[in-house]
Design a protein around this motif. Structure first.
Motif, PDB file in Angstrom:
ATOM      1  N   ARG A 132       0.914  -1.279   0.155  1.00 59.78           N
ATOM      2  CA  ARG A 132       0.017  -0.036   0.107  1.00 59.78           C
ATOM      3  C   ARG A 132       0.800   1.374   0.035  1.00 59.78           C
ATOM      4  O   ARG A 132       0.494   2.407  -0.326  1.00 59.78           O
ATOM      5  CB  ARG A 132      -1.018   0.050   1.354  1.00 59.78           C
ATOM      6  N   ARG A 133       2.049   1.111   0.576  1.00 62.82           N
ATOM      7  CA  ARG A 133       2.904   2.286   0.662  1.00 62.82           C
ATOM      8  C   ARG A 133       4.013   2.530  -0.383  1.00 62.82           C
ATOM      9  O   ARG A 133       4.472   3.345  -0.803  1.00 62.82           O
ATOM     10  CB  ARG A 133       3.524   2.364   2.088  1.00 62.82           C
ATOM     11  N   LEU A 134       4.333   1.160  -0.920  1.00 66.00           N
ATOM     12  CA  LEU A 134       5.326   1.018  -2.048  1.00 66.00           C
ATOM     13  C   LEU A 134       5.429   2.002  -3.171  1.00 66.00           C
ATOM     14  O   LEU A 134       6.240   2.500  -3.647  1.00 66.00           O
ATOM     15  CB  LEU A 134       5.577  -0.425  -2.307  1.00 66.00           C
ATOM     16  N   PHE A 135       4.238   2.173  -3.829  1.00 66.00           N
ATOM     17  CA  PHE A 135       3.876   2.897  -4.939  1.00 66.00           C
ATOM     18  C   PHE A 135       3.319   3.995  -4.759  1.00 66.00           C
ATOM     19  O   PHE A 135       2.824   4.880  -5.648  1.00 66.00           O
ATOM     20  CB  PHE A 135       3.039   2.026  -6.017  1.00 66.00           C
ATOM     21  N   ASN A 136       3.455   4.719  -3.449  1.00 69.64           N
ATOM     22  CA  ASN A 136       2.795   5.858  -3.021  1.00 69.64           C
ATOM     23  C   ASN A 136       4.122   7.016  -2.903  1.00 69.64           C
ATOM     24  O   ASN A 136       4.688   7.032  -2.082  1.00 69.64           O
ATOM     25  CB  ASN A 136       1.886   5.897  -1.776  1.00 69.64           C
ATOM     26  N   PRO A 137       3.913   7.971  -3.983  1.00 69.49           N
ATOM     27  CA  PRO A 137       5.164   8.876  -3.982  1.00 69.49           C
ATOM     28  C   PRO A 137       5.184   9.738  -2.373  1.00 69.49           C
ATOM     29  O   PRO A 137       6.343  10.208  -2.059  1.00 69.49           O
ATOM     30  CB  PRO A 137       4.939   9.759  -4.927  1.00 69.49           C
ATOM     31  N   GLY A 138       4.058  10.074  -2.191  1.00 71.84           N
ATOM     32  CA  GLY A 138       4.044  10.609  -0.708  1.00 71.84           C
ATOM     33  C   GLY A 138       4.625   9.814   0.367  1.00 71.84           C
ATOM     34  O   GLY A 138       5.406  10.455   1.422  1.00 71.84           O
ATOM     35  N   GLU A 139       4.624   8.634   0.455  1.00 70.61           N
ATOM     36  CA  GLU A 139       5.499   7.687   1.330  1.00 70.61           C
ATOM     37  C   GLU A 139       6.990   7.937   1.112  1.00 70.61           C
ATOM     38  O   GLU A 139       7.689   7.930   2.170  1.00 70.61           O
ATOM     39  CB  GLU A 139       5.013   6.059   1.038  1.00 70.61           C
ATOM     40  N   TRP A 140       7.543   7.842  -0.177  1.00 74.42           N
ATOM     41  CA  TRP A 140       8.698   8.134  -0.274  1.00 74.42           C
ATOM     42  C   TRP A 140       9.425   9.478  -0.032  1.00 74.42           C
ATOM     43  O   TRP A 140      10.404   9.457   0.738  1.00 74.42           O
ATOM     44  CB  TRP A 140       8.961   7.827  -1.863  1.00 74.42           C
ATOM     45  N   VAL A 141       8.670  10.403  -0.163  1.00 73.26           N
ATOM     46  CA  VAL A 141       8.838  11.905   0.271  1.00 73.26           C
ATOM     47  C   VAL A 141       8.821  11.950   1.773  1.00 73.26           C
ATOM     48  O   VAL A 141       9.940  12.445   2.402  1.00 73.26           O
ATOM     49  CB  VAL A 141       7.893  13.132  -0.359  1.00 73.26           C
ATOM     50  N   GLY A 142       7.882  11.128   2.497  1.00 70.75           N
ATOM     51  CA  GLY A 142       8.059  11.101   3.950  1.00 70.75           C
ATOM     52  C   GLY A 142       9.254  10.382   4.406  1.00 70.75           C
ATOM     53  O   GLY A 142       9.688  10.789   5.363  1.00 70.75           O
ATOM     54  N   LEU A 143       9.561   9.127   3.775  1.00 74.09           N
ATOM     55  CA  LEU A 143      10.974   8.495   4.357  1.00 74.09           C
ATOM     56  C   LEU A 143      12.139   9.443   3.926  1.00 74.09           C
ATOM     57  O   LEU A 143      12.829   9.442   5.040  1.00 74.09           O
ATOM     58  CB  LEU A 143      10.956   7.187   3.363  1.00 74.09           C
ATOM     59  N   GLN A 144      12.167  10.080   2.896  1.00 72.59           N
ATOM     60  CA  GLN A 144      13.270  11.035   2.758  1.00 72.59           C
ATOM     61  C   GLN A 144      13.145  12.154   3.742  1.00 72.59           C
ATOM     62  O   GLN A 144      14.543  12.317   4.224  1.00 72.59           O
ATOM     63  CB  GLN A 144      13.084  11.519   1.311  1.00 72.59           C
ATOM     64  N   ASP A 145      12.207  12.618   3.982  1.00 72.91           N
ATOM     65  CA  ASP A 145      12.359  13.782   5.126  1.00 72.91           C
ATOM     66  C   ASP A 145      12.796  12.951   6.505  1.00 72.91           C
ATOM     67  O   ASP A 145      13.275  13.576   7.228  1.00 72.91           O
ATOM     68  CB  ASP A 145      10.953  14.398   5.232  1.00 72.91           C
ATOM     69  N   LYS A 146      12.232  11.885   6.776  1.00 71.04           N
ATOM     70  CA  LYS A 146      12.353  11.129   7.899  1.00 71.04           C
ATOM     71  C   LYS A 146      13.930  10.985   8.304  1.00 71.04           C
ATOM     72  O   LYS A 146      14.637  11.334   9.045  1.00 71.04           O
ATOM     73  CB  LYS A 146      11.614   9.830   8.273  1.00 71.04           C
ATOM     74  N   ILE A 147      14.436  10.528   6.934  1.00 74.37           N
ATOM     75  CA  ILE A 147      15.922  10.285   6.921  1.00 74.37           C
ATOM     76  C   ILE A 147      16.715  11.461   7.019  1.00 74.37           C
ATOM     77  O   ILE A 147      17.628  11.760   8.099  1.00 74.37           O
ATOM     78  CB  ILE A 147      16.524   9.378   5.661  1.00 74.37           C
ATOM     79  N   LYS A 148      16.501  12.568   6.290  1.00 77.08           N
ATOM     80  CA  LYS A 148      16.851  13.871   6.396  1.00 77.08           C
ATOM     81  C   LYS A 148      17.142  14.475   7.812  1.00 77.08           C
ATOM     82  O   LYS A 148      18.133  15.042   8.386  1.00 77.08           O
ATOM     83  CB  LYS A 148      16.378  14.798   5.386  1.00 77.08           C
ATOM     84  N   THR A 149      15.894  14.155   8.694  1.00 74.52           N
ATOM     85  CA  THR A 149      15.939  14.791   9.955  1.00 74.52           C
ATOM     86  C   THR A 149      17.022  14.121  10.946  1.00 74.52           C
ATOM     87  O   THR A 149      17.275  14.481  11.905  1.00 74.52           O
ATOM     88  CB  THR A 149      14.539  14.626  10.499  1.00 74.52           C
TER      89      THR A 149
END
Length: 175
Positions: free
Chosen positions: A117-134
């Motif tokens: 459900r998350r794999l193909f959701n671009p918002g999930e990827w952006v959220g992951l990138q934001d989480k990693i960046k923090t």
């Protein structure tokens, strides 16, 4: 003909989980040794202070004065070496923190990839990138992450990061 029992997503998740656990295991193994070394060097620093204080009470004249000067010089030299070792352990601590962040990020990536459900959701990827960046704490780390997200090849971004960190460490005034 594709093998319907094989899933690149499952294989990717397994490899990510394995990498994260290997990082965590290596850090646990090394932490015990570093704690022993840190405690030993901290004790050595304390003993060196006691030796220096004792040497300072010796008279300055005659053979004792010559021995006092020699012991004072050696004591200062060894104290400096112990201090440098303690600084090295502080750098090691920073390395452990960075590896912990990598392990957590791999775990978060694995969770995302494992969830259809998350794999193909671009918002999930952006959220992951934001989480990693923090998780990045230095300007150099953030710049490296941003460069990769903007398309700079990973190796090039890491090389720049390493050069920036070397320049930064050359500017550190050790006390």
């Amino acid at each position: 003909m594709p093998d319907l029992n094989w899933s690149q997503v499952r294989e990717t998740v397994l490899m990510l989980e394995l990498a994260a656990v290997q990082i965590e295991s290596a850090m646990k193994d090394s932490n015990a040794s570093v704690e022993v070394l840190t405690d030993s060097f901290t004790s050595m620093a304390s003993y060196m202070r006691k030796i220096a204080d004792t040497v300072h009470t010796l008279p300055d004249d005659g053979e004792i004065g010559v021995a006092k000067q020699s012991l004072s010089g050696v004591s200062e030299h060894v104290s400096g070496m112990v201090h440098q070792a303690i600084i090295a352990f502080q750098f090691y601590d920073k390395l452990v923190q960075r590896l912990a962040h990598v392990g957590l990020s791999l775990g978060d990536l694995s969770d995302l990839v494992a969830d259809p459900r998350r794999l193909f959701n671009p918002g999930e990827w952006v959220g992951l990138q934001d989480k990693i960046k923090t998780k990045y704490t230095t300007r150099e780390e953030i710049a490296m992450f941003d460069a990769v997200m903007q398309g700079v090849p990973v190796q090039e971004a890491v090389d720049k990061f390493m050069a920036d960190m070397k320049d930064k460490s050359d500017d550190i005034e050790l006390f």
